[in-house]
Design a protein around this motif. Structure first.
Motif, PDB file in Angstrom:
ATOM      1  N   GLY A 396      34.690  32.270  54.035  1.00  0.00           N
ATOM      2  CA  GLY A 396      35.796  33.124  54.439  1.00  0.00           C
ATOM      3  C   GLY A 396      36.817  33.409  53.374  1.00  0.00           C
ATOM      4  O   GLY A 396      36.767  34.430  52.698  1.00  0.00           O
ATOM      5  N   CYS A 397      37.772  32.501  53.183  1.00  0.00           N
ATOM      6  CA  CYS A 397      38.886  32.794  52.280  1.00  0.00           C
ATOM      7  C   CYS A 397      39.517  31.509  51.764  1.00  0.00           C
ATOM      8  O   CYS A 397      39.248  30.419  52.259  1.00  0.00           O
ATOM      9  N   VAL A 398      40.360  31.675  50.759  1.00  0.00           N
ATOM     10  CA  VAL A 398      41.315  30.643  50.367  1.00  0.00           C
ATOM     11  C   VAL A 398      42.664  31.175  50.835  1.00  0.00           C
ATOM     12  O   VAL A 398      43.173  32.150  50.263  1.00  0.00           O
ATOM     13  N   PRO A 399      43.247  30.629  51.909  1.00  0.00           N
ATOM     14  CA  PRO A 399      44.444  31.234  52.513  1.00  0.00           C
ATOM     15  C   PRO A 399      45.590  31.443  51.524  1.00  0.00           C
ATOM     16  O   PRO A 399      45.915  30.561  50.720  1.00  0.00           O
ATOM     17  N   LEU A 400      46.180  32.637  51.598  1.00  0.00           N
ATOM     18  CA  LEU A 400      47.309  33.019  50.756  1.00  0.00           C
ATOM     19  C   LEU A 400      48.422  33.568  51.637  1.00  0.00           C
ATOM     20  O   LEU A 400      48.172  34.006  52.771  1.00  0.00           O
ATOM     21  N   VAL A 405      50.675  33.550  47.068  1.00  0.00           N
ATOM     22  CA  VAL A 405      50.827  32.116  46.824  1.00  0.00           C
ATOM     23  C   VAL A 405      49.918  31.379  47.810  1.00  0.00           C
ATOM     24  O   VAL A 405      49.767  31.784  48.963  1.00  0.00           O
ATOM     25  N   PHE A 406      49.314  30.280  47.363  1.00  0.00           N
ATOM     26  CA  PHE A 406      48.440  29.510  48.234  1.00  0.00           C
ATOM     27  C   PHE A 406      49.182  29.063  49.486  1.00  0.00           C
ATOM     28  O   PHE A 406      50.291  28.545  49.407  1.00  0.00           O
ATOM     29  N   ASP A 407      48.558  29.268  50.638  1.00  0.00           N
ATOM     30  CA  ASP A 407      49.160  28.922  51.919  1.00  0.00           C
ATOM     31  C   ASP A 407      48.297  27.850  52.589  1.00  0.00           C
ATOM     32  O   ASP A 407      47.176  27.580  52.157  1.00  0.00           O
ATOM     33  N   LEU A 489      44.444  40.903  49.062  1.00  0.00           N
ATOM     34  CA  LEU A 489      44.758  40.529  47.689  1.00  0.00           C
ATOM     35  C   LEU A 489      43.522  40.253  46.851  1.00  0.00           C
ATOM     36  O   LEU A 489      43.600  40.233  45.619  1.00  0.00           O
ATOM     37  N   TYR A 490      42.376  40.003  47.478  1.00  0.00           N
ATOM     38  CA  TYR A 490      41.194  39.644  46.673  1.00  0.00           C
ATOM     39  C   TYR A 490      40.619  40.825  45.888  1.00  0.00           C
ATOM     40  O   TYR A 490      39.686  40.654  45.109  1.00  0.00           O
ATOM     41  N   GLU A 491      41.199  41.980  46.046  1.00  0.00           N
ATOM     42  CA  GLU A 491      40.835  43.123  45.197  1.00  0.00           C
ATOM     43  C   GLU A 491      41.491  43.011  43.815  1.00  0.00           C
ATOM     44  O   GLU A 491      41.117  43.726  42.888  1.00  0.00           O
ATOM     45  N   ASN A 492      42.446  42.094  43.704  1.00  0.00           N
ATOM     46  CA  ASN A 492      43.247  41.949  42.494  1.00  0.00           C
ATOM     47  C   ASN A 492      42.610  40.911  41.567  1.00  0.00           C
ATOM     48  O   ASN A 492      42.426  39.746  41.946  1.00  0.00           O
ATOM     49  N   GLU A 493      42.278  41.316  40.348  1.00  0.00           N
ATOM     50  CA  GLU A 493      41.623  40.414  39.400  1.00  0.00           C
ATOM     51  C   GLU A 493      42.494  39.205  39.086  1.00  0.00           C
ATOM     52  O   GLU A 493      41.989  38.075  38.971  1.00  0.00           O
ATOM     53  N   ARG A 494      43.803  39.399  38.986  1.00  0.00           N
ATOM     54  CA  ARG A 494      44.709  38.282  38.674  1.00  0.00           C
ATOM     55  C   ARG A 494      44.663  37.230  39.777  1.00  0.00           C
ATOM     56  O   ARG A 494      44.629  36.019  39.500  1.00  0.00           O
ATOM     57  N   ARG A 529      34.119  43.367  43.499  1.00  0.00           N
ATOM     58  CA  ARG A 529      35.538  43.704  43.517  1.00  0.00           C
ATOM     59  C   ARG A 529      36.286  42.961  42.415  1.00  0.00           C
ATOM     60  O   ARG A 529      35.724  42.099  41.741  1.00  0.00           O
ATOM     61  N   ALA A 530      37.556  43.300  42.271  1.00  0.00           N
ATOM     62  CA  ALA A 530      38.443  42.622  41.304  1.00  0.00           C
ATOM     63  C   ALA A 530      37.848  42.631  39.909  1.00  0.00           C
ATOM     64  O   ALA A 530      37.793  41.608  39.225  1.00  0.00           O
ATOM     65  N   ASN A 531      37.387  43.798  39.495  1.00  0.00           N
ATOM     66  CA  ASN A 531      36.815  43.974  38.158  1.00  0.00           C
ATOM     67  C   ASN A 531      35.670  42.997  37.902  1.00  0.00           C
ATOM     68  O   ASN A 531      35.511  42.449  36.814  1.00  0.00           O
TER      69      ASN A 531
END
Length: 625
Positions: A396-400, A405-407, A489-494, A529-531
């Protein structure tokens, strides 16, 4: 030093002479310089056994590629297809070919030689020892001889190898030898299989998929929310039990419960027919288990205020005289006001009949030997996440939070986020296997909460079940499930690089690989995604998603040269595959190309071998002194 000396003594028992150490050092150093094995990644199988079984057999199209590579100029397209089908389903295809009078000694000679050449090609990246171990025991010596035969060998050797083949045919053992060769080919084509969650629900045969995975030579699983749901049910969570039953009624896959796991629906059927006035029996059963579910959810939410899910307490927000329910600051029309088992003074209390039903389900779930076997396998091979050969795998995800910021959550005054939070979640899942009450309850949190790493959504089961879609103008918005900011946010490479660093993955070749959210290719979405830092491999394997995604699943393939993703078209049927040589059509796309070829020494296995080499070098020093 005492422990170290003890360890070296144990090692000395395995390698009692200096020469045995030399031999193993030579072997290990040779292995280090072989190309890395091929990894396949799949996710969200959702009970679609036939399609999964075919993809396992055709190795996501790799077999067809190797056949074309070797015989593209020698065989017609039809002959190549027939050879592939023979590899996928050897016994079934042999039977058909025999009925068509195509099988004779000459046919066996040609086909067995073709299979030997395919096996030889696939074995080239492994040690002879590893290939030998992969061979069916009864034919290991014979296959080993034949696939290592050289084209320019002398006459005596050539006669020897021809005689092996002739003896096989004279003993009428060609069928078994052919099956052994096809098994080896499929075994060598995929070195390791990763399943990124959601084996269960929607499709009819998750149990058969698990049986197939249990036979696989090398597999790991990252738990999905649907897998966690079934694990929670087996561990004794009544909410998870009700959800499992409800899901299989919804998707009309009750046979997996009754025939696969021996979980009886008879008492639920009787209760529903006697309690609810719905003319359609399926509707009555679905309604009966849904009401039980929402009562049980309410009880669990009240036991755990730390889950912060009070907004999901909706039974007490119903006004049955008006036929409405208040959700937040809005009022919505219900599609029914018939709730004979709900006492509005205590809406979350089960009736005696409902308690009896849940007692029956509990006994069936926790005492099912077939379910226990599969859940034990999920625990043995599974995890919340996995770091493998420089890639981070999870369902699934790493919650943000919205700022990236990590949640996470706070438990007993301790805050958990990022990798530590995922480790905490895994520890709770494993604790649930001991039937610890808080851990068992936590399994439902993982199924339903926006902060869950296997879900990352606010599940709105009540709204989808009891809101009137025709009378509520805001219906679509009411059933829309809020998702964790990770999925934007996972579309963001950073952001992806930040997540990778959290798991100590700093290499430029590192990727996040996850499933859970179907890639809608027909709407222009892309799995990469994310480059290139993140790859979503849920391509809608489940038949119910085909219309939305436009495809029928992905396989990500990672070999020594890089990564490519296979986009699969819908699978017709196993019968069509066998009788008409119909393969799954797939298109390949290169995702990532390694700057230099990856060898075993560059992998996780290479790190383990390096440790073994260091140990052996220390043992050698011991011998020398």
């Amino acid at each position: 030093m005492k422990e170290y000396d003890k360890y070296l003594k144990l090692l000395k028992e395995k390698y009692p002479t200096k020469q045995s150490v030399y031999r193993e050092l030579i072997n290990l150093n040779a292995i280090m310089n072989l190309p890395k094995g091929t990894e396949h990644f799949m996710s969200d199988l959702h009970g679609e056994y036939d399609a999964f079984y075919h993809i396992i057999n055709n190795c996501s199209g790799v077999i067809r590629e190797k056949v074309a590579m070797l015989y593209g100029d020698e065989l017609t397209v039809y002959e190549q297809q027939e050879l592939c089908t023979l590899i996928y389903y050897p016994r079934e295809k042999l039977s058909i070919l025999m009925d068509e009078n195509k099988v004779n000694d000459e046919w066996y000679r040609n086909v067995l030689n073709q299979l030997i050449q395919i096996a030889k090609l696939l074995s080239s990246k492994y040690t002879r020892s590893k290939v030998r171990k992969a061979m069916p025991v009864d034919f290991a010596y014979i296959i080993d001889e034949l696939i290592h035969a050289q084209k320019d060998e002398d006459d005596n050797r050539s006669v020897y190898h021809r005689q092996i083949m002739e003896t096989i045919l004279s003993l009428h053992n060609g069928d078994e030898f052919l099956v052994a060769l096809t098994d080896l080919i499929k075994r060598l084509a995929v070195d390791h299989l990763h399943i990124l969650g959601d084996i269960y629900d929607r499709g009819p045969h998750a149990d058969k998929i698990l049986d197939l995975l249990m036979e696989h030579h090398s597999v790991d699983i990252q738990w999905g929310n649907h897998d966690i749901l079934w694990m929670g049910a087996f561990c004794g969570n009544p909410v998870c039990m009700a959800l499992v039953v409800r899901n299989n009624i919804k998707y009309k896959t009750m046979s997996i419960l009754e025939n696969g796991y021996g979980i009886s629906l008879r008492f639920l059927l009787q209760f529903a027919v006697n309690t609810y006035s719905d003319k359609n029996v399926d509707d009555a059963v679905y309604k009966a288990i849904s009401v039980i579910l929402f009562k049980l959810e309410g009880q669990l939410i009240k036991r755990h205020p730390e889950y912060r899910m009070e907004g999901r307490l909706l039974l007490d927000k119903m006004n049955l005289d008006k036929g409405t329910v208040r959700i937040g600051d809005k009022e919505y029309f219900l599609n029914t006001t018939e709730f004979p088992t709900i006492d509005m003074n205590n809406p979350y209390e089960l009736t005696m009949e409902e308690m009896f039903l849940m007692g029956r389900f509990r006994a069936d779930f926790i005492n099912s030997m077939a379910l226990e076997r599969h859940i034990n396998f999920l625990y043995e091979k599974g995890s919340i996440y996995k770091i493998h050969n420089g890639n981070l795998l999870f369902h699934g995800c790493v919650p943000l939070d919205e700022q990236g910021v990590f949640d996470g959550i706070v438990v007993d005054c301790k805050s958990y986020s990022g990798r530590e939070y995922l480790d905490y979640c895994e520890s709770m899942v494993r604790q649930a296997r001991t039937r610890d009450s808080d851990a068992v309850d936590f399994m439902w949190f993982l199924w339903s909460n926006i902060l869950s790493p296997v879900t990352g959504r606010c599940i709105k089961t009540f709204e989808r079940t009891f809101l009137d879609k025709d009378r509520n103008a805001d219906y679509k918005n009411a059933i829309k499930e809020d998702k964790n900011p990770y999925y934007d946010l996972y579309e963001n490479e950073r952001i992806c690089k930040m997540i990778l660093r959290e798991f100590n993955l700093y290499n430029e070749s590192a990727h996040i690989i996850n499933g859970h959210t179907p890639v809608r290719t027909k709407e222009g979405q892309h799995p990469v995604r994310a480059n290139g830092k993140l790859i979503v491999i849920d391509g809608g394997f489940c038949e119910g998603y085909h219309a939305a995604t436009g495809i029928a699943g992905y396989t990500l393939i990672y070999n020594s040269h890089g990564m490519k993703i296979k986009e699969h078209h819908p699978f017709m049927s196993i019968n069509m595959a066998i009788n008409s040589n119909r393969d799954i059509e797939s298109e390949s796309q290169v995702v990532y190309v390694e700057k230099k070829r990856v060898f075993v020494k560059d992998t996780d296995n290479g790190k383990q071998i390096t440790e073994e080499i260091n140990d052996l070098m220390n043992l050698l020093k011991l011998y020398n002194t």
